[in-house]
Design an enzyme around this catalytic site. Structure first.
Site, PDB file in Angstrom:
ATOM      1  CG  HIS A 501      -1.134  -4.145   0.819  1.00  0.00           C
ATOM      2  ND1 HIS A 501      -0.254  -3.134   0.513  1.00  0.00           N
ATOM      3  CD2 HIS A 501      -1.265  -4.867  -0.321  1.00  0.00           C
ATOM      4  CE1 HIS A 501       0.128  -3.252  -0.752  1.00  0.00           C
ATOM      5  NE2 HIS A 501      -0.471  -4.313  -1.277  1.00  0.00           N
ATOM      6  CD  GLU A 502      -3.259  -9.716  -1.174  1.00  0.00           C
ATOM      7  OE1 GLU A 502      -3.743 -10.229  -2.182  1.00  0.00           O
ATOM      8  OE2 GLU A 502      -2.290  -8.934  -1.217  1.00  0.00           O
ATOM      9  CD  GLU A 533       0.832  -4.049  -5.581  1.00  0.00           C
ATOM     10  OE1 GLU A 533       0.557  -3.904  -4.377  1.00  0.00           O
ATOM     11  OE2 GLU A 533       0.763  -5.141  -6.144  1.00  0.00           O
TER      12      GLU A 533
END
Length: 965
Positions: A501-502, A533
């Site tokens: 995700h990051e 996001e």
């Protein structure tokens, strides 16, 4: 007098904006689950959802650690209070427009029976809010009613006090930001709340006890933070702290009581510190001096608890923090320094409380402890990094660097590296671009900092200066991502899942969204929150050969009740504050990827083009599309119905297997036979544990059927190629990922893509030519020595054994880093040939400009990558005119020596200089100090490359003369 000062505006700006994956801490409280901008009601950057990884704003990324220590709020909130469902009222929600329509009696009755978060646009500036808060009579009615309710609340009924205080806090928050309400930003007006505060405090039920009582205590502190305090209100608060301290063992695990005393300490500290700055007074010139000893003494008790546990550590840290800041108001003005020094010696070296004490001594007491000893924060911070992050791993020729705790396994690091490659491959396929939008930014090198545990991650606040009430944080300004290892008991997500995700956020900042995070119109009003996001949650499902798949863990976050799910409109306009939108933004983008790729592609094209106007219009149109919403809802139901059929993608063990040697020539041959490509180019990359390759080329497909169908055909083709390669004898093909970019249609009406493969390289024994770095261009003066450097030249599979410089004037040198003197003015071509231990040579050329007289800077030289190279014992003239705010120079020091740097400010403009060593571009090696028109300093230089920034900090124009000796 204004309550908030200029420095507090900086404090507001460094509030962290959440941009990233979900972490694994306690659920966000009801207070935190509000639109994100509401969380900035305190200009101190602490109220944000603890479950979000933060991506900080422009100011926090720009300020140095030392500056952040001075202006930022580094207090620590207690653990979040579990969310409780609100009692349903007569009406579900109210707007400021609704409140404006009410008479005074209706207003106070309504506020008395609703929760503050039922006012949907509280803390938002609009015409209704302006009309409401400009009505001084209405404001006084609210304040008077708060006083009445403050005197009558009971242990079982808080009389809606929290809602009244939040409405008042909203007034002061909006007044701070909007001149139309500037009268409310005057302390004289905010003092009107003092009688209400005192009415609350005089009520015998004003104490810690029931949930209703704790709520009132919390509201008391929060209102002081945004309004004002005096001696009496602080003295009343001391009784609350004393009650907590006297019942410490009973209260320490009660989160509501912890929140309440935090709000008391933080609110009073913030108000008093704001007053000092605005009034330009010293502590001993204020009303509080010597009259609030009881309050400070109770904070000191907290600071010196001695025994630190996971449950009370946040409290001890806050005790030290506030004891330091408020100690100067004690009748013994050295009390704060005495207590903080005691704390420094009381708690284990390099522990969190120890660091808090050291920071406070540095920030508030000029780096001298109570005994007069110097406390070197930088040295201690370096020790901390060595203790908590002792391991460093590098990949891809140094472009990816991991700094980790000693308990983060090497296998985990390798898996994260390969996970990044899977995400990168799918990401570039989708956006169609793999070129950095702004090369030369700090994210040219991605640094990933991983602590051993959530507990050790808390030290990131002290070691790097960033908030830790999150699961991790990516700082685009420095290209650095901070997170921590975790166990299944601590998280339903693995580190790899969160890392994926990051890592997507890193890719977004580098390849998709122009400008640094938070800067520019595209970032304003949280236009991109839903996209970034949800996009990161989506690409966390990247695979090697099966495109991007929905993750079981994220599907579990979708409501089982269709009526509770987000609509497309709500998703497209989602903002920070609620955790749910991550899940629904993922689902919408997964739907678009699967069923409306053209729409998905257009959204990303508009973002990458920085086309704010058309992005807004397109998002608005999509939000009103009933067909889109219907299919979105059906897609979510499909995901939920089939949830058990999905898993969570993770890298296969094939990446970690031992693969047989195979020459890259043979690899290229087999791969180009499997997928024919024009202009194929093989490149080898060096990493700590292994080497890798990239194979690039152009693939020509069939007659175009339109971009969307061509993309699907290409994605299918590439996946098939990867599967075919994996069937071959060499197991290294099972590490290969692939993407394709730069779609176009050729003159034969066939689609074309540039294809990039990446995989393990096992070409052991094949000699590669050395890499030569000539470090030019150079500048110098006639008959003055010019230092030439070969730094960066290397041989990845051996060593360089010889250097041959040709200076272009008939003379040569075999030294590694020669000094050469030119006799005549002119421009010369300089060549460097290096040879490795197996006889292979590499050559590079540059130019040197030799002038007769003084040197003059060469533009552009605004960034380190554009720095003008100068030698020692050089004088050069430069100018800072118009938009040219910064000039950067670089010079090399071969061995340790004293260096004098002086800048003559010829026009007396606002300017200075700072110096960084290549090993630490975040902290100064030296900085200029004004001495008349000269800005100068002397320092002892260690060997290496230095970068000198000469810059102006006002709008003046002028020239200068720089001397380095």
């Amino acid at each position: 007098m204004n309550k908030k000062s200029k420095i507090n505006k900086v404090m507001l700006s460094i509030s962290t904006m959440a941009l990233s994956l979900g972490a694994l801490q306690a659920p966000a409280s009801a207070e935190e689950k509000v639109p994100y901008n509401v969380l900035k009601t305190k200009p101190v950057g602490i109220e944000k959802p603890v479950d979000e990884i933060g991506h900080v704003s422009k100011a926090e990324e720009t300020l140095s650690f030392q500056e952040r220590l001075k202006v930022g709020d580094f207090s620590q909130r207690p653990a979040s209070i579990p969310n409780k469902a609100a009692v349903k009222q007569v009406k579900e929600s109210y707007s400021m427009a609704d409140l404006n329509k009410m008479n005074d009696q209706e207003l106070v009755e309504t506020l008395g029976c609703i929760k503050w978060h039922q006012i949907t646009d509280l803390f938002q500036f609009n015409e209704d809010a302006k009309a409401f808060y400009k009505d001084k009579g209405k404001m006084q009615v609210i304040i008077d009613e708060l006083a009445h309710r403050g005197s009558t609340f009971t242990r079982d009924d808080s009389k809606g006090i929290q809602t009244f205080t939040e409405v008042l806090r909203s007034a002061f928050y909006l007044a701070f930001y909007n001149n139309e309400l500037s009268e409310l930003n005057e302390r004289s007006f905010q003092d009107k709340c003092l009688p209400a505060l005192k009415a609350i405090a005089k009520n015998p039920n004003f104490k810690l006890g029931t949930a209703e009582q704790d709520t009132v205590v919390s509201a008391y502190g929060k209102l002081i933070s945004n309004a004002s305090s005096d001696v009496e209100t602080v003295q009343y608060a001391s009784n609350i702290l004393k009650q907590y301290n006297d019942n410490f063992n009973t209260y320490v695990n009660d989160r509501m009581k912890g929140q309440a005393i935090y709000d008391i300490m933080q609110g009073i500290d913030y108000d008093i510190q704001s007053y000092l700055i605005e009034a330009r007074k010293e502590a001993n010139e204020t009303m509080w001096y010597g009259k609030v000893d009881g309050f400070i003494n109770e904070i000191n008790r907290i600071a010196l608890l001695n025994e630190v546990t996971p449950e009370n550590k946040w409290l001890v840290n806050n005790g030290i923090y506030f004891a330091s800041r408020l100690g100067k108001f004690h009748s013994n003005p050295n009390k704060g320094l005495e207590v903080v020094t005691q704390a420094m010696h009381m708690y284990p070296r390099l522990s969190e409380p120890y660091f808090v004490a050291v920071e406070q001594i540095t920030t508030n007491y000029n780096g001298k402890d109570y005994s007069g000893n110097t406390v070197d924060l930088e040295k201690i911070r370096k020790e901390g990094k060595e203790q908590y992050l002792p391991k460093t791993y590098t990949f891809d020729d140094g472009s990816i660097v991991f700094k980790t705790g000693d308990k983060v396994s090497e296998e985990k690091i390798k898996r994260l590296y390969w996970a990044a490659k899977e995400v990168k491959a799918q990401y570039h396929r989708v956006i169609g671009n793999d070129k950095a939008l702004e090369p030369g930014n700090a994210d040219d090198i991605l640094t990933i900092v991983i602590y051993n545990s959530p507990e050790e991650y808390q030290l990131n606040r002290q070691l790097y200066g960033y908030e830790t009430n999150n699961g991790g944080i990516y700082i685009e300004e420095t290209g650095t991502f901070f997170t921590y290892e975790r166990t299944p008991e601590q998280s339903i997500y693995s580190l790899e899942e969160l890392f994926r995700h990051e890592f997507t956020h890193y890719l977004q900042g580098r390849y998709e969204v122009p400008g640094l995070f938070g800067r520019g119109d595209m970032y304003q009003n949280e236009r991109l929150t839903w996209f970034q996001e949800g996009n990161a949650e989506f690409f966390a499902g990247s695979t090697r050969t099966n495109n991007v798949v929905p993750r079981k863990s994220i599907i579990s976050g979708l409501s089982s009740d269709p009526a509770s799910r987000y609509t497309a409109e709500r998703t497209l306009f989602a903002k920070y504050g609620s955790w749910d939108f991550y899940n629904y933004s993922f689902a919408l983008q997964s739907y678009l990827y699967t069923h409306q790729f053209e729409t998905f592609d257009k959204i990303q094209d508009l973002i990458r083009a920085n086309d704010v106007k058309n992005y807004d219009a397109y998002r608005e149109n999509l939000s009103k599309d009933p067909k889109l919403n219907k299919e979105y809802q059906e897609y979510m139901q499909q995901l939920i119905d089939n949830q058990d059929k999905y898993n969570v993608p993770a890298v296969a063990d094939d990446y970690l297997a031992e693969h047989a040697p195979k020459s890259l020539t043979a690899v290229e041959k087999e791969m180009t036979e499997t997928l024919p490509m024009k202009d194929a180019k093989m490149t080898k990359h060096s990493s700590q544990f292994f080497n890798t390759f990239t194979l690039e080329g152009t693939y020509t497909g069939s007659v175009t059927k339109g971009e969307s169908e061509d993309w699907n055909a290409m994605s299918k083709k590439v996946n098939e190629v990867l599967e075919q390669l994996a069937q071959k004898e060499w197991s290294g093909y099972k590490t290969v990922t692939a993407y394709f970019v730069n779609y176009r249609v050729n003159s034969s009406n066939e689609f074309e893509y540039d294809v990039v493969f990446h995989g393990i390289a096992k070409d052991d024994g094949e000699n590669k030519a050395p890499t030569v770095n000539i470090n030019g261009p150079y500048n110098g003066l006639v008959k003055e020595g010019i230092q030439f450097k070969s730094d960066g030249s290397k041989d990845e599979d051996g060593k360089i054994v010889s250097y041959l410089w040709d200076f272009g004037d008939g003379r040569t040198s075999t030294e590694v880093n020669p000094v050469h003197v030119y006799e005549r003015e002119g421009s010369y071509k300089v060549a460097l040939i290096v040879k490795d231990d197996k006889g292979k040579e590499s050559k590079s050329e540059t130019t040197v400009t030799v002038k007769d007289g003084s040197l003059t800077e060469s533009e552009p030289n605004n960034r380190p990558e554009e720095a003008n190279r100068i030698g020692l014992n050089t004088t050069i003239k430069g100018s800072l005119i118009g938009g040219d705010h910064t000039d950067v120079y670089t010079f090399n020091v071969a061995s340790a020596k004293d260096i004098d740097i002086s800048v003559l400010n010829e026009y007396g403009i606002g300017m200075t200089w700072v110096l960084h060593h290549e090993s630490d571009m975040q902290n100064y090696a030296a900085y200029g100090q004004a001495n008349g028109n000269h800005i100068e300093a002397n320092f002892n230089a260690k060997p290496g490359e230095y970068y000198l920034y000469v810059y102006k900090y006002d709008n003046g124009d002028g020239t200068y003369k720089l001397s380095v000796k």
